[in-house]
Each structure stands twice: as C-alpha cells, then as structure tokens.
Design a protein around this motif. Structure first.
Motif, PDB file in Angstrom:
ATOM      1  N   ASP A 178       0.697  -1.128   0.199  1.00 58.51           N
ATOM      2  CA  ASP A 178      -0.126   0.067  -0.038  1.00 58.51           C
ATOM      3  C   ASP A 178       0.802   1.361  -0.101  1.00 58.51           C
ATOM      4  N   ALA A 179       2.174   1.034  -0.348  1.00 57.75           N
ATOM      5  CA  ALA A 179       3.067   2.178  -0.281  1.00 57.75           C
ATOM      6  C   ALA A 179       3.243   2.920   1.078  1.00 57.75           C
ATOM      7  N   GLU A 180       3.037   2.430   2.158  1.00 59.31           N
ATOM      8  CA  GLU A 180       3.126   3.016   3.675  1.00 59.31           C
ATOM      9  C   GLU A 180       4.312   2.794   4.063  1.00 59.31           C
ATOM     10  N   ILE A 181       5.117   1.704   3.431  1.00 58.31           N
ATOM     11  CA  ILE A 181       6.522   1.429   4.055  1.00 58.31           C
ATOM     12  C   ILE A 181       7.413   1.315   2.903  1.00 58.31           C
ATOM     13  N   PHE A 182       8.861   1.756   3.194  1.00 58.98           N
ATOM     14  CA  PHE A 182       9.778   1.835   2.199  1.00 58.98           C
ATOM     15  C   PHE A 182      10.680   0.886   2.799  1.00 58.98           C
ATOM     16  N   MET A 183      11.539   0.122   1.888  1.00 63.11           N
ATOM     17  CA  MET A 183      12.162  -1.004   2.292  1.00 63.11           C
ATOM     18  C   MET A 183      13.603  -0.699   1.602  1.00 63.11           C
ATOM     19  N   PHE A 184      14.541  -0.947   2.672  1.00 63.02           N
ATOM     20  CA  PHE A 184      16.234  -1.099   2.376  1.00 63.02           C
ATOM     21  C   PHE A 184      16.486  -2.381   2.749  1.00 63.02           C
ATOM     22  N   ALA A 185      17.470  -3.072   2.062  1.00 63.46           N
ATOM     23  CA  ALA A 185      17.911  -4.342   2.062  1.00 63.46           C
ATOM     24  C   ALA A 185      19.350  -4.434   2.011  1.00 63.46           C
ATOM     25  N   MET A 186      20.007  -5.256   2.965  1.00 64.96           N
ATOM     26  CA  MET A 186      21.534  -5.314   3.107  1.00 64.96           C
ATOM     27  C   MET A 186      21.835  -6.623   2.542  1.00 64.96           C
ATOM     28  N   TYR A 187      22.934  -6.887   1.838  1.00 64.54           N
ATOM     29  CA  TYR A 187      23.425  -8.073   1.246  1.00 64.54           C
ATOM     30  C   TYR A 187      24.940  -8.168   1.603  1.00 64.54           C
ATOM     31  N   VAL A 188      25.182  -9.335   2.100  1.00 65.62           N
ATOM     32  CA  VAL A 188      26.794  -9.905   2.026  1.00 65.62           C
ATOM     33  C   VAL A 188      26.786 -10.963   1.002  1.00 65.62           C
ATOM     34  N   GLU A 189      28.032 -10.567   0.435  1.00 62.51           N
ATOM     35  CA  GLU A 189      28.313 -11.496  -0.819  1.00 62.51           C
ATOM     36  C   GLU A 189      27.154 -11.958  -1.316  1.00 62.51           C
ATOM     37  N   ASP A 190      26.420 -10.914  -1.912  1.00 60.91           N
ATOM     38  CA  ASP A 190      24.738 -11.149  -2.462  1.00 60.91           C
ATOM     39  C   ASP A 190      23.805 -12.086  -1.947  1.00 60.91           C
ATOM     40  N   ILE A 191      23.995 -12.328  -0.506  1.00 61.90           N
ATOM     41  CA  ILE A 191      23.033 -12.967   0.098  1.00 61.90           C
ATOM     42  C   ILE A 191      22.267 -11.848   1.026  1.00 61.90           C
ATOM     43  N   LEU A 192      20.805 -11.834   0.850  1.00 68.00           N
ATOM     44  CA  LEU A 192      20.003 -10.846   1.702  1.00 68.00           C
ATOM     45  C   LEU A 192      20.162 -11.228   3.117  1.00 68.00           C
ATOM     46  N   VAL A 193      20.788 -10.407   3.776  1.00 63.12           N
ATOM     47  CA  VAL A 193      20.850 -10.743   5.134  1.00 63.12           C
ATOM     48  C   VAL A 193      20.293  -9.835   6.264  1.00 63.12           C
ATOM     49  N   ALA A 194      19.769  -8.488   5.724  1.00 64.36           N
ATOM     50  CA  ALA A 194      19.179  -7.598   6.710  1.00 64.36           C
ATOM     51  C   ALA A 194      18.148  -6.742   6.062  1.00 64.36           C
ATOM     52  N   GLY A 195      17.343  -5.977   6.839  1.00 61.19           N
ATOM     53  CA  GLY A 195      16.425  -5.080   6.089  1.00 61.19           C
ATOM     54  C   GLY A 195      15.969  -4.144   7.057  1.00 61.19           C
ATOM     55  N   CYS A 196      15.635  -2.838   6.544  1.00 62.77           N
ATOM     56  CA  CYS A 196      14.984  -1.947   7.352  1.00 62.77           C
ATOM     57  C   CYS A 196      13.739  -1.368   6.770  1.00 62.77           C
ATOM     58  N   TYR A 197      12.774  -1.464   7.301  1.00 60.64           N
ATOM     59  CA  TYR A 197      11.384  -0.948   6.810  1.00 60.64           C
ATOM     60  C   TYR A 197      11.067   0.739   7.484  1.00 60.64           C
ATOM     61  N   VAL A 198      10.869   1.594   6.725  1.00 59.35           N
ATOM     62  CA  VAL A 198      10.874   2.914   7.135  1.00 59.35           C
ATOM     63  C   VAL A 198       9.353   3.481   6.825  1.00 59.35           C
ATOM     64  N   SER A 199       8.876   4.313   7.611  1.00 63.41           N
ATOM     65  CA  SER A 199       7.554   5.083   7.066  1.00 63.41           C
ATOM     66  C   SER A 199       7.569   6.509   7.588  1.00 63.41           C
ATOM     67  N   ASP A 200       6.730   7.503   7.068  1.00 65.21           N
ATOM     68  CA  ASP A 200       6.794   8.819   7.381  1.00 65.21           C
ATOM     69  C   ASP A 200       5.536   8.933   8.397  1.00 65.21           C
ATOM     70  N   SER A 201       5.654   9.877   9.245  1.00 62.54           N
ATOM     71  CA  SER A 201       4.771  10.158  10.112  1.00 62.54           C
ATOM     72  C   SER A 201       4.993  11.639  10.617  1.00 62.54           C
ATOM     73  N   PHE A 202       4.189  12.617  10.251  1.00 60.20           N
ATOM     74  CA  PHE A 202       4.276  13.950  10.819  1.00 60.20           C
ATOM     75  C   PHE A 202       5.808  14.589  11.042  1.00 60.20           C
ATOM     76  N   ASP A 203       6.430  14.436  10.001  1.00 64.67           N
ATOM     77  CA  ASP A 203       7.872  14.859   9.691  1.00 64.67           C
ATOM     78  C   ASP A 203       8.722  13.894  10.399  1.00 64.67           C
TER      79      ASP A 203
END
Length: 156
Positions: A49-74
């Motif tokens: 629903d485009a309420e969360i934006f995704m970041f992904a971290m790869y080690v040796e091309d393997i997805l190992v971590a992520g961070c989901y962010v959103s916006d709320s009142f600045d």
C-alpha cells in the motif's frame, strides 16, 4: 571477515522483494512462516500500500538484513530493523550499519513519501538495542513504550 562484499539497496515493493525481506525478518527472530503469510502479513500489506519503504543489506549477494521505514508527521519512523539470525553477533555490526546508512541516505525515502523529516523515531526492544541506539544519538522519549527519537540535521 573485513573483505566481505556488503551492499545496501532500496527495494521496489514487488511481491518477490517483500517475500524475501519478510523471510529474513521472521528468520531474525527464529520463526518459520508459510510463504502465503509472508505476502499477507501486516508489514507486507503496508509495503504493497506504499506506507512502508524497504532497504535491504546484502553480504556476498545474500540478503541478510532489512529496514522498513515510514513517514509520520515529519518523522522518519524505523518500523522494523532486522538481521538474519546467523548474521547476528558476528562483529560486523550489520544492523547498526544499516540504520546508519538509512539515516545518512534518506533522500530516497524523502522522494518516495514526498516529505523532509526533521527527526527519526524507533522503538527499542531490549536493553542492548537501547544502548546501541543511544550511541547513535537517539534519546528515550517515552520509556513506558520504549520510544526513542533523534533529531535529523542536514549533515546527519
């Protein structure tokens, strides 16, 4: 270990990206979840629903971590920050480095949500995570709900 190829990327909200990130998120807490649920979880729905934006971290091309962010009142709100179980406590500081990257490279989030955040907020879950976030400049705002906040300057 220092010669590992580590990359951080923003991910478009495709079903495949969501499924892969959600798999890592649940793995980070030691839970096995059905593929169907990975695509119907509350986080997955909010990403679609485009309420969360995704970041992904790869080690040796393997997805190992992520961070989901959103916006709320600045506020750049860190919804989820997770590291695959076998990559936790390795001395690579993957979660910390991913959060630092998100805060320092928030232009993609600003474009996605059409806002300019003045602070970042997140919840700590353990005393250890609270200590780490404090070292990164976060301050406890509401101890009873474990909410922390950090002012964001242009030179973060």
């Amino acid at each position: 270990m220092t010669d590992l190829k580590i990359a951080i990327k923003t991910l478009p909200p495709t079903r495949e990206n969501i499924k892969n990130c959600e798999q890592v998120r649940y793995d980070s807490i030691g839970q096995t979840i059905s593929e169907e649920y990975l695509l119907t979880s509350k986080c997955a729905s909010r990403i679609l629903d485009a309420e969360i934006f995704m970041f992904a971290m790869y080690v040796e091309d393997i997805l190992v971590a992520g961070c989901y962010v959103s916006d709320s009142f600045d506020t750049l709100f860190i919804e989820q920050l997770f590291v695959k179980k076998e990559y936790q406590e390795t001395g690579l500081y993957l979660g910390r480095n991913l959060l630092k990257y998100v805060l320092e490279n928030r232009e993609s989030v600003e474009r996605y949500f059409h806002f300019h955040p003045t602070r970042s907020e997140l919840f700590f879950t353990t005393d250890k995570s609270k200590y780490i976030y404090e070292k990164m400049g976060y301050k406890t705002q509401k101890e009873e709900i474990h909410l922390m906040s950090k002012s964001l300057s242009n030179k973060n």
